[in-house]
Design an enzyme around this catalytic site. Sequence first.
Site, PDB file in Angstrom:
ATOM      1  N   PHE A   1       0.833  -1.195   0.000  1.00 21.61           N
ATOM      2  CA  PHE A   1       0.000   0.000   0.000  1.00 21.61           C
ATOM      3  C   PHE A   1       0.869   1.246   0.000  1.00 21.61           C
ATOM      4  O   PHE A   1       1.748   1.394   0.848  1.00 21.61           O
ATOM      5  CB  PHE A   1      -0.922   0.007   1.225  1.00 21.61           C
ATOM      6  CG  PHE A   1      -1.818   1.222   1.297  1.00 21.61           C
ATOM      7  CD1 PHE A   1      -2.838   1.399   0.379  1.00 21.61           C
ATOM      8  CD2 PHE A   1      -1.638   2.182   2.275  1.00 21.61           C
ATOM      9  CE1 PHE A   1      -3.673   2.513   0.428  1.00 21.61           C
ATOM     10  CE2 PHE A   1      -2.453   3.298   2.345  1.00 21.61           C
ATOM     11  CZ  PHE A   1      -3.477   3.467   1.418  1.00 21.61           C
ATOM     12  N   GLY A   2       0.628   2.140  -0.953  1.00 21.01           N
ATOM     13  CA  GLY A   2       1.323   3.422  -1.021  1.00 21.01           C
ATOM     14  C   GLY A   2       0.357   4.549  -0.751  1.00 21.01           C
ATOM     15  O   GLY A   2      -0.767   4.543  -1.258  1.00 21.01           O
ATOM     16  N   TYR A   3       0.777   5.512   0.063  1.00 19.05           N
ATOM     17  CA  TYR A   3      -0.101   6.624   0.429  1.00 19.05           C
ATOM     18  C   TYR A   3       0.537   7.989   0.183  1.00 19.05           C
ATOM     19  O   TYR A   3      -0.111   9.014   0.350  1.00 19.05           O
ATOM     20  CB  TYR A   3      -0.535   6.512   1.896  1.00 19.05           C
ATOM     21  CG  TYR A   3       0.619   6.424   2.862  1.00 19.05           C
ATOM     22  CD1 TYR A   3       1.211   7.562   3.382  1.00 19.05           C
ATOM     23  CD2 TYR A   3       1.119   5.183   3.242  1.00 19.05           C
ATOM     24  CE1 TYR A   3       2.281   7.463   4.254  1.00 19.05           C
ATOM     25  CE2 TYR A   3       2.175   5.078   4.118  1.00 19.05           C
ATOM     26  CZ  TYR A   3       2.747   6.220   4.625  1.00 19.05           C
ATOM     27  OH  TYR A   3       3.804   6.128   5.484  1.00 19.05           O
TER      28      TYR A   3
ATOM     29  N   SER B   1       4.802   9.133  -1.290  1.00 25.99           N
ATOM     30  CA  SER B   1       5.803   9.035  -2.357  1.00 25.99           C
ATOM     31  C   SER B   1       5.803   7.687  -3.075  1.00 25.99           C
ATOM     32  O   SER B   1       6.215   7.612  -4.228  1.00 25.99           O
ATOM     33  CB  SER B   1       7.200   9.341  -1.824  1.00 25.99           C
ATOM     34  OG  SER B   1       7.591   8.360  -0.881  1.00 25.99           O
TER      35      SER B   1
ATOM     36  N   GLU C   1      12.307   2.417   2.519  1.00 23.61           N
ATOM     37  CA  GLU C   1      11.344   2.805   3.540  1.00 23.61           C
ATOM     38  C   GLU C   1      11.828   2.596   4.972  1.00 23.61           C
ATOM     39  O   GLU C   1      11.311   3.223   5.884  1.00 23.61           O
ATOM     40  CB  GLU C   1      10.026   2.040   3.348  1.00 23.61           C
ATOM     41  CG  GLU C   1       9.329   2.350   2.045  1.00 23.61           C
ATOM     42  CD  GLU C   1       8.890   3.808   1.940  1.00 23.61           C
ATOM     43  OE1 GLU C   1       8.341   4.352   2.922  1.00 23.61           O
ATOM     44  OE2 GLU C   1       9.124   4.413   0.876  1.00 23.61           O
TER      45      GLU C   1
END
Length: 182
Positions: free
Chosen positions: A39-41, A43, A116
């Site tokens: 899941f990306g929210y 960058s 990350e």
Amino acid sequence: MPAPASSVTVATRSQRPSSAELLAEFERSWGGRSDLWVFGYASLIWRPEFDAAEHRSALVYGWHRSLRMRSTVNRGTPERPGLVFALLRGGACQGAVYRIPRARVRQELQRLWLREMPNGVYDPRWVQARTPQGVVPALAFTLSSRSPACLPPLSDASRSEEHTSELQSLAYLVCRLLLEKK
């Protein structure tokens, strides 16, 4: 595949596992049985830096995106840390999920972890991401409100004056525009 119930959450910084230990624990919870969704929210939406076979718009309940994380990795200095987006408990967050084929997960997860988790500030955990094609369990990088990197909620005025540059404000607007188009 239903998401494992566990997440990597630790009470204090001194007890916190290393980034490598967190990766090993996450790989055990994934188990290698299927493709991995991420899941990306922020960058990860506009610059994922890993190879995904598919991406979808996604909504995650129970978490929200907020400019509340101090960072010297992406911007700022040790004397004056920058402010970056984090995924915090409560609310909902619109973002994107990326599918990494099972055969490439270990390789791509290494790349993703280096990006990350260089200082292990995030808590990697499973979230249920709602997509137009159905719900998928996905890896999300969340921030504990107990983390030393987590700022208290700031007013828009203090956030603007004390913690953001014009470039960060522009990044926020770009993220909003990208999310509205997905």
